[in-house]
Design a protein around this motif. Structure first.
Motif, PDB file in Angstrom:
ATOM      1  N   UNK A  12       0.821  -1.237   0.051  1.00  0.00           N
ATOM      2  CA  UNK A  12       0.006  -0.138   0.056  1.00  0.00           C
ATOM      3  C   UNK A  12       0.876   1.238  -0.065  1.00  0.00           C
ATOM      4  N   UNK A  13       0.508   2.289  -0.799  1.00  0.00           N
ATOM      5  CA  UNK A  13       1.297   3.478  -0.745  1.00  0.00           C
ATOM      6  C   UNK A  13       1.483   3.878   0.640  1.00  0.00           C
ATOM      7  N   UNK A  14       0.489   4.027   1.618  1.00  0.00           N
ATOM      8  CA  UNK A  14       0.584   4.554   3.048  1.00  0.00           C
ATOM      9  C   UNK A  14       1.750   3.922   3.666  1.00  0.00           C
ATOM     10  N   UNK A  15       2.269   2.869   3.553  1.00  0.00           N
ATOM     11  CA  UNK A  15       3.243   2.127   3.901  1.00  0.00           C
ATOM     12  C   UNK A  15       4.575   3.121   3.852  1.00  0.00           C
ATOM     13  N   UNK A  16       4.710   3.837   3.006  1.00  0.00           N
ATOM     14  CA  UNK A  16       6.019   4.724   2.915  1.00  0.00           C
ATOM     15  C   UNK A  16       5.909   5.655   4.170  1.00  0.00           C
ATOM     16  N   UNK A  17       4.734   5.969   4.567  1.00  0.00           N
ATOM     17  CA  UNK A  17       4.477   6.820   5.659  1.00  0.00           C
ATOM     18  C   UNK A  17       4.823   5.981   6.848  1.00  0.00           C
ATOM     19  N   UNK A  18       4.179   4.832   7.005  1.00  0.00           N
ATOM     20  CA  UNK A  18       4.383   4.073   8.230  1.00  0.00           C
ATOM     21  C   UNK A  18       5.760   3.683   8.524  1.00  0.00           C
ATOM     22  N   UNK A  19       6.623   3.447   7.369  1.00  0.00           N
ATOM     23  CA  UNK A  19       8.025   2.847   7.522  1.00  0.00           C
ATOM     24  C   UNK A  19       8.881   3.984   7.390  1.00  0.00           C
ATOM     25  N   UNK A  20       8.359   5.221   7.619  1.00  0.00           N
ATOM     26  CA  UNK A  20       9.258   6.434   8.002  1.00  0.00           C
ATOM     27  C   UNK A  20       9.990   7.108   6.737  1.00  0.00           C
ATOM     28  N   UNK A  21       9.504   6.732   5.592  1.00  0.00           N
ATOM     29  CA  UNK A  21      10.051   7.464   4.482  1.00  0.00           C
ATOM     30  C   UNK A  21       9.743   8.971   4.510  1.00  0.00           C
ATOM     31  N   UNK A  22       8.618   9.278   4.804  1.00  0.00           N
ATOM     32  CA  UNK A  22       8.228  10.744   4.896  1.00  0.00           C
ATOM     33  C   UNK A  22       8.829  11.613   6.090  1.00  0.00           C
ATOM     34  N   UNK A 184      23.170  -2.444   1.716  1.00  0.00           N
ATOM     35  CA  UNK A 184      23.120  -2.899   3.030  1.00  0.00           C
ATOM     36  C   UNK A 184      23.044  -4.327   3.554  1.00  0.00           C
ATOM     37  N   UNK A 185      23.046  -4.923   4.367  1.00  0.00           N
ATOM     38  CA  UNK A 185      22.745  -6.156   4.887  1.00  0.00           C
ATOM     39  C   UNK A 185      21.306  -6.367   4.730  1.00  0.00           C
ATOM     40  N   UNK A 186      21.056  -7.915   4.372  1.00  0.00           N
ATOM     41  CA  UNK A 186      19.769  -8.152   4.589  1.00  0.00           C
ATOM     42  C   UNK A 186      19.126  -8.183   3.024  1.00  0.00           C
ATOM     43  N   UNK A 187      17.773  -8.558   3.221  1.00  0.00           N
ATOM     44  CA  UNK A 187      16.977  -9.058   1.805  1.00  0.00           C
ATOM     45  C   UNK A 187      16.037  -7.851   1.224  1.00  0.00           C
ATOM     46  N   UNK A 188      14.889  -8.491   0.986  1.00  0.00           N
ATOM     47  CA  UNK A 188      13.998  -7.717  -0.008  1.00  0.00           C
ATOM     48  C   UNK A 188      12.597  -7.442   0.881  1.00  0.00           C
ATOM     49  N   UNK A 189      13.007  -6.286   1.938  1.00  0.00           N
ATOM     50  CA  UNK A 189      11.999  -5.923   2.756  1.00  0.00           C
ATOM     51  C   UNK A 189      12.000  -4.557   3.370  1.00  0.00           C
ATOM     52  N   UNK A 190      11.086  -4.054   4.156  1.00  0.00           N
ATOM     53  CA  UNK A 190      11.084  -2.821   4.578  1.00  0.00           C
ATOM     54  C   UNK A 190      12.340  -2.424   5.440  1.00  0.00           C
ATOM     55  N   UNK A 191      12.753  -3.177   6.102  1.00  0.00           N
ATOM     56  CA  UNK A 191      13.923  -2.559   7.167  1.00  0.00           C
ATOM     57  C   UNK A 191      14.989  -2.292   6.301  1.00  0.00           C
ATOM     58  N   UNK A 192      15.316  -3.030   5.199  1.00  0.00           N
ATOM     59  CA  UNK A 192      16.345  -2.700   4.242  1.00  0.00           C
ATOM     60  C   UNK A 192      16.120  -1.461   3.482  1.00  0.00           C
ATOM     61  N   UNK A 193      14.742  -1.312   2.984  1.00  0.00           N
ATOM     62  CA  UNK A 193      14.722  -0.216   2.133  1.00  0.00           C
ATOM     63  C   UNK A 193      14.596   1.150   2.829  1.00  0.00           C
ATOM     64  N   UNK A 194      14.027   1.132   4.101  1.00  0.00           N
ATOM     65  CA  UNK A 194      14.073   2.285   5.121  1.00  0.00           C
ATOM     66  C   UNK A 194      15.432   2.647   5.161  1.00  0.00           C
ATOM     67  N   UNK A 195      16.263   1.631   5.748  1.00  0.00           N
ATOM     68  CA  UNK A 195      17.741   1.918   6.085  1.00  0.00           C
ATOM     69  C   UNK A 195      18.407   2.695   4.826  1.00  0.00           C
ATOM     70  N   UNK A 196      18.137   2.249   3.618  1.00  0.00           N
ATOM     71  CA  UNK A 196      18.850   2.802   2.335  1.00  0.00           C
ATOM     72  C   UNK A 196      18.319   3.908   2.255  1.00  0.00           C
ATOM     73  N   UNK A 197      16.971   4.244   2.310  1.00  0.00           N
ATOM     74  CA  UNK A 197      16.574   5.476   1.780  1.00  0.00           C
ATOM     75  C   UNK A 197      16.999   6.559   2.922  1.00  0.00           C
ATOM     76  N   UNK A 198      17.299   6.428   4.415  1.00  0.00           N
ATOM     77  CA  UNK A 198      17.934   7.375   4.980  1.00  0.00           C
ATOM     78  C   UNK A 198      19.326   7.718   4.725  1.00  0.00           C
ATOM     79  N   UNK A 199      20.135   6.769   4.250  1.00  0.00           N
ATOM     80  CA  UNK A 199      21.464   6.936   3.719  1.00  0.00           C
ATOM     81  C   UNK A 199      21.515   7.714   2.461  1.00  0.00           C
TER      82      UNK A 199
END
Length: 228
Positions: A12-22, A184-199
């Motif tokens: 869902x698009x709102x997951x970008x907000x939930x996962x801290x991208x915004x 980053x370490x890890x696979x195909x999921x939100x923890x990795x994507x959120x960490x990458x986005x912040x960097x």
């Protein structure tokens, strides 16, 4: 400036907000508006995604006055950002692709066997099938050029080293500037994507807001979903 976020399949698009991208953008005082787009995965299957994105999202955004637009896509959303530029060159000013789907493994294996994307020669003549990756990889090969065309937007790539698509990501990473590739370490999921986005936010060429300006806003006429 406008950042358009494209989610992965069945996300869902709102997951970008939930996962801290915004909120990460707010913390870094990024002066950009955001649009969260809900693109049904069926648009990728029937190859209408690029038309929908242009007509239902980008054209209205231009009509609202946005001159600098970036696409931020995850997984198949990253694929969508790339194939849109393949179909509509020069229509956006930048792309962030997080763990993008880049096509079928046999085609990537063919490129790898040839010595990588710089050395690979795309087959001449009629394509053996109509899959988009047959045209996507030759388009991505332009990033290996010393003097890429002005219509080729800057591309930032991020992926987990254990991602199921990592081998394909590595092929693309080889032709991008080092400062535009993030792992980053890890696979195909939100923890990795959120960490990458912040960097990535530390180096993306995004404007900063003044202390008195609002953190960000969403366009008043923004579509929440690409129209059917």
């Amino acid at each position: 400036m406008l950042l358009i976020f494209l989610p992965g399949a069945f996300l869902a698009p709102d997951e970008f907000e939930r996962e801290g991208f915004i909120s990460a953008m707010t913390e870094r005082d990024v002066a950009a508006d955001v649009m969260l787009v809900d693109a049904n995965v069926s648009y990728y299957y029937d190859q209408t995604f690029t038309t929908h994105l242009q007509q239902d999202v980008l054209d209205p955004a231009r009509a609202l006055g946005y001159r600098s637009i970036w696409l931020v896509g995850i997984s198949i959303g990253g694929f969508g950002a790339l194939i849109h530029q393949l179909a509509q060159p020069g229509s956006v000013q930048g792309i962030v692709a997080l763990a993008p789907y880049l096509g079928r493994r046999p085609l990537a294996a063919e490129i790898r066997k040839a010595g990588g994307l710089r050395a690979w020669k795309a087959p001449d003549g009629p394509l053996p099938d109509e899959e988009v990756d047959r045209r996507l990889w030759p388009w991505l090969q332009q990033y290996a050029d010393e003097m890429p065309t002005k219509e080729l937007p800057p591309l930032y790539l991020g992926f987990g080293l254990a991602d199921r698509f990592a081998a394909n990501h590595a092929l693309l990473a080889e032709v991008l500037p080092e400062d535009r590739v993030f792992t980053t370490e890890g696979g195909h999921d939100w923890p990795q994507w959120s960490r990458l986005w912040r960097r990535m936010l530390e180096v993306l060429p995004l404007p900063s807001r003044s202390p008195s300006a609002p953190a960000f806003r969403t366009p008043a006429a923004r579509p929440r979903a690409i129209a059917a």
